[in-house]
Design an enzyme around this catalytic site. Structure first.
Site, short mmCIF file in Angstrom:
data_model
loop_
_atom_site.label_atom_id
_atom_site.label_comp_id
_atom_site.label_asym_id
_atom_site.label_seq_id
_atom_site.Cartn_x
_atom_site.Cartn_y
_atom_site.Cartn_z
N LYS A 1 9.80 37.69 22.35
CA LYS A 1 9.72 38.48 21.10
C LYS A 1 11.10 39.03 20.73
O LYS A 1 11.55 38.91 19.60
CB LYS A 1 8.72 39.66 21.26
CG LYS A 1 7.33 39.22 21.68
CD LYS A 1 6.37 40.38 21.77
CE LYS A 1 6.68 41.39 22.87
NZ LYS A 1 6.56 40.84 24.25
N ARG B 1 16.16 45.27 34.31
CA ARG B 1 15.26 46.34 33.86
C ARG B 1 14.37 46.83 35.00
O ARG B 1 13.93 46.03 35.84
CB ARG B 1 14.38 45.82 32.71
CG ARG B 1 14.93 46.20 31.35
CD ARG B 1 14.23 45.54 30.21
NE ARG B 1 12.79 45.69 30.19
CZ ARG B 1 12.02 45.26 29.20
NH1 ARG B 1 12.56 44.66 28.16
NH2 ARG B 1 10.72 45.43 29.24
N ARG C 1 0.50 47.56 19.87
CA ARG C 1 0.14 47.01 21.18
C ARG C 1 -1.29 47.35 21.57
O ARG C 1 -1.74 46.97 22.65
CB ARG C 1 1.07 47.63 22.21
CG ARG C 1 1.84 46.65 23.04
CD ARG C 1 2.83 47.49 23.82
NE ARG C 1 3.41 46.80 24.90
CZ ARG C 1 4.66 46.31 24.88
NH1 ARG C 1 5.38 46.40 23.80
NH2 ARG C 1 5.14 45.76 25.96
N ARG D 1 15.63 37.86 34.37
CA ARG D 1 16.34 38.38 33.19
C ARG D 1 17.37 39.44 33.58
O ARG D 1 17.12 40.31 34.40
CB ARG D 1 15.33 39.01 32.22
CG ARG D 1 16.01 39.77 31.10
CD ARG D 1 15.08 40.18 29.99
NE ARG D 1 14.00 41.05 30.43
CZ ARG D 1 13.03 41.44 29.62
NH1 ARG D 1 12.99 41.02 28.38
NH2 ARG D 1 12.09 42.24 30.08
P1 AP5 Z 1 12.56 38.43 25.72
O1 AP5 Z 1 12.99 37.91 24.39
O2 AP5 Z 1 13.20 39.66 26.24
O3 AP5 Z 1 10.97 38.58 25.77
P2 AP5 Z 1 10.06 39.75 25.23
O4 AP5 Z 1 8.80 39.13 24.77
O5 AP5 Z 1 10.81 40.60 24.24
O6 AP5 Z 1 9.84 40.51 26.60
P3 AP5 Z 1 9.87 42.06 26.98
O7 AP5 Z 1 9.84 42.13 28.48
O8 AP5 Z 1 11.00 42.77 26.31
O9 AP5 Z 1 8.52 42.47 26.38
P4 AP5 Z 1 7.65 43.68 26.72
O10 AP5 Z 1 6.65 43.60 25.63
O11 AP5 Z 1 7.12 43.73 28.10
O12 AP5 Z 1 8.71 44.89 26.69
P5 AP5 Z 1 8.93 46.10 25.73
O13 AP5 Z 1 10.36 46.44 25.80
O14 AP5 Z 1 8.32 45.90 24.38
O15 AP5 Z 1 12.74 37.23 26.76
C1 AP5 Z 1 12.43 37.41 28.14
C2 AP5 Z 1 13.33 36.49 28.99
O16 AP5 Z 1 13.03 35.13 28.68
C3 AP5 Z 1 14.83 36.66 28.73
O17 AP5 Z 1 15.54 36.46 29.91
C4 AP5 Z 1 15.15 35.54 27.72
O18 AP5 Z 1 16.49 35.14 27.80
C5 AP5 Z 1 14.19 34.46 28.19
N1 AP5 Z 1 13.73 33.57 27.11
C6 AP5 Z 1 13.39 33.93 25.83
N2 AP5 Z 1 13.00 32.85 25.13
C7 AP5 Z 1 13.07 31.80 26.00
C8 AP5 Z 1 12.78 30.40 25.88
N3 AP5 Z 1 12.32 29.88 24.75
N4 AP5 Z 1 12.94 29.63 26.97
C9 AP5 Z 1 13.40 30.13 28.14
N5 AP5 Z 1 13.70 31.45 28.32
C10 AP5 Z 1 13.54 32.26 27.25
O19 AP5 Z 1 8.05 47.24 26.44
C11 AP5 Z 1 8.41 47.79 27.68
C12 AP5 Z 1 7.49 48.96 28.01
O20 AP5 Z 1 7.63 50.00 27.02
C13 AP5 Z 1 5.98 48.65 28.02
O21 AP5 Z 1 5.55 48.10 29.26
C14 AP5 Z 1 5.38 50.04 27.73
O22 AP5 Z 1 5.40 50.84 28.88
C15 AP5 Z 1 6.37 50.61 26.72
N6 AP5 Z 1 6.01 50.30 25.32
C16 AP5 Z 1 6.76 49.61 24.43
N7 AP5 Z 1 6.13 49.50 23.25
C17 AP5 Z 1 4.94 50.13 23.40
C18 AP5 Z 1 3.82 50.32 22.53
N8 AP5 Z 1 3.81 49.85 21.26
N9 AP5 Z 1 2.76 51.00 23.01
C19 AP5 Z 1 2.74 51.50 24.27
N10 AP5 Z 1 3.76 51.35 25.15
C20 AP5 Z 1 4.86 50.65 24.71
#
Ligand code: AP5
Length: 219
Positions: free
Chosen positions: A13, A160, A88, A127
């Protein structure tokens, strides 16, 4: 255009959102990035959410809705935004719908990026993110030229706190239970498109671009 990127942790994402920012000229709104910034700053919000995030659980709806409202009200979001990691839960989606309706707005596209679970664990556990410019790389699939340093700005790379295998599996469990129902929720509104997320970053971006190409849902 208002766009939601949906998908499990590690689906790509954030990676695709950054490209879409360049293409569409509207900001990425990542509640995860905002929460991590609060944790780093050590402010009251950060202290409240640190343990929740490190455990892989979701921060309460009212907290992330307030963050979204504040960010979306800024001038650069007037023409739209790319939501990454929000909503989410069904509760967050309902509240988002109300907020947009009050302003005469709507969600134009919901793109659900699908990647098999085992690929997600591999992607996330390898990552590394730059402390300075937030660029991402992967220790095996896209390793940095100098170990521990960012290729883009030479900043320090870090892992992270929630990117260890135990927490990744908990995040995936929470996704299945609380976020996956949004696929049905937005499917009913007929603005959802499934995007295969296992190809290269470029291939996935091409698919996304063709879906949103004409600026309308369902295309
Ligand atoms: P990346 O692009 O970072 O993937 P992502 O889907 O953004 O993954 P995240 O881990 O950031 O998502 P998340 O939803 O868990 O985290 P968030 O920060 O929102 O890519 C991942 C890896 O894959 C990278 O190394 C990249 O290079 C690689 N990659 C990408 N595309 C690729 C491809 N095509 N092929 C190969 N490799 C590839 O949330 C974190 C925490 O915050 C949550 O757990 C929660 O506690 C809190 N939080 C955030 N938002 C909310 C909400 N709305 N409600 C409640 N809690 C929330």
């Amino acid at each position: 255009m208002n766009l939601i990127l949906l998908g499990p942790p590690g689906a790509g994402k954030g990676t695709q959102a950054k490209r879409l920012v360049q293409r569409l000229g509207i900001p990425q709104i990542s509640t995860g990035d905002m929460l991590r910034a609060a944790v780093k700053a050590g402010n009251a919000l950060g202290q409240r959410v640190k343990g929740i995030m490190e455990g892989g659980e979701l921060v309460p709806d009212d907290v992330v809705i307030a963050l979204f409202k504040e960010r979306a009200s800024q001038p650069d979001a007037r023409e739209g935004f790319i939501l990454d990691g929000f909503p989410r839960t069904v509760g967050q989606a309902q509240e988002l719908g109300k907020i947009l309706e009050e302003e005469g707005g709507q969600i134009d596209h919901v793109l659900s990026i699908d990647v098999p679970v085992e690929n997600l664990v591999t992607r996330l556990s390898g990552r590394r993110t730059c402390r300075a410019c937030q660029a991402m790389c992967h220790v095996e699939t896209s390793p940095p030229r100098r170990p521990g340093r960012c290729d883009q700005c030479d900043g320090e790379l870090y892992q992270r706190a929630d990117d260890n295998e135990e927490t990744i599996r908990e995040r995936l469990r929470v996704y299945k239970q609380q976020t996956e129902p949004l696929i049905t929720y937005y499917g009913k509104e007929e603005i959802l498109r499934r995007i295969p997320g296992s190809g290269s970053v470029e291939e996935i971006f091409k698919t996304i671009s063709s879906v949103i190409g004409n600026g309308k849902a369902g295309g």
